[in-house]
Design an enzyme around this catalytic site. Sequence first.
Site, PDB file in Angstrom:
ATOM      1  N   ASN A   1      11.345  67.483 -89.028  1.00 28.47           N
ATOM      2  CA  ASN A   1      10.426  67.298 -90.150  1.00 28.47           C
ATOM      3  C   ASN A   1       9.144  68.068 -89.828  1.00 28.47           C
ATOM      4  O   ASN A   1       8.378  67.661 -88.951  1.00 28.47           O
ATOM      5  CB  ASN A   1      10.131  65.795 -90.311  1.00 28.47           C
ATOM      6  CG  ASN A   1       9.055  65.512 -91.332  1.00 28.47           C
ATOM      7  OD1 ASN A   1       8.622  66.396 -92.068  1.00 28.47           O
ATOM      8  ND2 ASN A   1       8.608  64.265 -91.378  1.00 28.47           N
TER       9      ASN A   1
ATOM     10  N   LYS B   1       6.627  68.397 -91.673  1.00 27.43           N
ATOM     11  CA  LYS B   1       5.454  67.795 -92.335  1.00 27.43           C
ATOM     12  C   LYS B   1       4.624  68.890 -93.019  1.00 27.43           C
ATOM     13  O   LYS B   1       5.198  69.856 -93.521  1.00 27.43           O
ATOM     14  CB  LYS B   1       4.634  66.999 -91.322  1.00 27.43           C
ATOM     15  CG  LYS B   1       5.495  66.002 -90.543  1.00 27.43           C
ATOM     16  CD  LYS B   1       4.693  65.030 -89.739  1.00 27.43           C
ATOM     17  CE  LYS B   1       5.650  64.140 -88.966  1.00 27.43           C
ATOM     18  NZ  LYS B   1       4.970  63.052 -88.283  1.00 27.43           N
TER      19      LYS B   1
ATOM     20  N   HIS C   1       9.310  58.064 -95.543  1.00 29.82           N
ATOM     21  CA  HIS C   1       8.640  58.293 -94.249  1.00 29.82           C
ATOM     22  C   HIS C   1       7.385  57.418 -94.195  1.00 29.82           C
ATOM     23  O   HIS C   1       6.709  57.225 -95.207  1.00 29.82           O
ATOM     24  CB  HIS C   1       8.272  59.770 -94.108  1.00 29.82           C
ATOM     25  CG  HIS C   1       7.832  60.118 -92.719  1.00 29.82           C
ATOM     26  ND1 HIS C   1       6.569  59.821 -92.264  1.00 29.82           N
ATOM     27  CD2 HIS C   1       8.479  60.695 -91.684  1.00 29.82           C
ATOM     28  CE1 HIS C   1       6.466  60.220 -90.998  1.00 29.82           C
ATOM     29  NE2 HIS C   1       7.610  60.751 -90.626  1.00 29.82           N
TER      30      HIS C   1
ATOM     31  N   GLU D   1       4.523  57.981 -93.230  1.00 27.63           N
ATOM     32  CA  GLU D   1       3.294  58.637 -93.695  1.00 27.63           C
ATOM     33  C   GLU D   1       3.186  58.573 -95.218  1.00 27.63           C
ATOM     34  O   GLU D   1       2.084  58.597 -95.770  1.00 27.63           O
ATOM     35  CB  GLU D   1       3.251  60.082 -93.173  1.00 27.63           C
ATOM     36  CG  GLU D   1       2.896  60.094 -91.685  1.00 27.63           C
ATOM     37  CD  GLU D   1       3.388  61.294 -90.913  1.00 27.63           C
ATOM     38  OE1 GLU D   1       3.786  62.298 -91.524  1.00 27.63           O
ATOM     39  OE2 GLU D   1       3.387  61.209 -89.665  1.00 27.63           O
TER      40      GLU D   1
ATOM     41  N   GLU E   1      12.177  54.693 -87.354  1.00 24.19           N
ATOM     42  CA  GLU E   1      10.980  55.336 -86.813  1.00 24.19           C
ATOM     43  C   GLU E   1       9.866  54.307 -86.658  1.00 24.19           C
ATOM     44  O   GLU E   1       9.148  54.008 -87.630  1.00 24.19           O
ATOM     45  CB  GLU E   1      10.502  56.439 -87.759  1.00 24.19           C
ATOM     46  CG  GLU E   1      11.519  57.537 -87.978  1.00 24.19           C
ATOM     47  CD  GLU E   1      10.838  58.848 -88.325  1.00 24.19           C
ATOM     48  OE1 GLU E   1      11.036  59.805 -87.586  1.00 24.19           O
ATOM     49  OE2 GLU E   1      10.089  58.890 -89.315  1.00 24.19           O
TER      50      GLU E   1
ATOM     51  N   GLY F   1       4.171  60.632 -83.363  1.00 24.52           N
ATOM     52  CA  GLY F   1       3.084  61.528 -82.988  1.00 24.52           C
ATOM     53  C   GLY F   1       2.186  60.994 -81.894  1.00 24.52           C
ATOM     54  O   GLY F   1       1.096  61.523 -81.663  1.00 24.52           O
TER      55      GLY F   1
ATOM     56  N   SER G   1       8.254  60.549 -81.391  1.00 23.77           N
ATOM     57  CA  SER G   1       7.956  61.167 -80.093  1.00 23.77           C
ATOM     58  C   SER G   1       9.205  61.561 -79.305  1.00 23.77           C
ATOM     59  O   SER G   1       9.233  61.445 -78.083  1.00 23.77           O
ATOM     60  CB  SER G   1       7.043  60.255 -79.261  1.00 23.77           C
ATOM     61  OG  SER G   1       5.789  60.101 -79.919  1.00 23.77           O
TER      62      SER G   1
END
Length: 247
Positions: free
Chosen positions: A8, A10, A92, A94, A162, A168, A207
Amino acid sequence: MKKLAAGNWKMNGTQASLAEVTALLEAHPDPACEMLLCPPATLIAAMAALARGTALMVGAQDCHPKPMGAHTGDISAAMLRDAGATHVIVGHSERRIDHGETSALVKAKAEAVVDAGLTAIVCIGETEAERDSGKTLAVIGTQLDASIPGGATAANLVVAYEPVWAIGTGRTPTLTEIAEVHSFLRGRLRGLIGAEAEGVRILYGGSVKPTNASDIFAVPHVDGALVGGASLKAADFGAIVAALSAA
Ligand code: PEP
């Protein structure tokens, strides 16, 4: 079941970044796992052209739940397919956090993906506070139930676990914690879609790096990875693809 290494990108990448795709394909022309990159929408058509006839599949990071209409700035699943996408990430964290997306909206998006003939990668995951208070399985179970599309099959659904706190950050759950969640998700999927659950890829994301990929891929019911930062560089993503191919 063929395992899946999904990247991904992003909100990263311009035409110049496609050099990474060329390098990835040179180094890994025929991996034993499936290989997917989800660039920003602006790069889907160009990446799909580069990937045509290769082992690389190209996906998108989001879509609108409706097939067309007055939705300024949005993109439908059919448009993504037209640009060359075969998969669409939905839900996701985010998007759930930054855009207030609920599981009901994620499900509507996943159903739009399936209706367009594409595969939905449905993301779920707990926050750090939820894990610390022992709610991980309850949270992800509820998210899974409410987010997967009706008529889900092994062909049109991929689930990505996730943990929000691992994205991240360089932090990951222990292998035991990953095993607990993935085995729980397999069981929950069996309850939702029966025998099709055995073939649904359950990816771990958060990660994943070349240095931890082999250990994570050895965990039961980990059928691949959804990779953020490490998917931007051909060398890193290629090493993860190689680790999954060897798992
Ligand atoms: C992600 O955002 O899906 C992700 C897994 O990111 P990272 O690999 O950078 O933690």
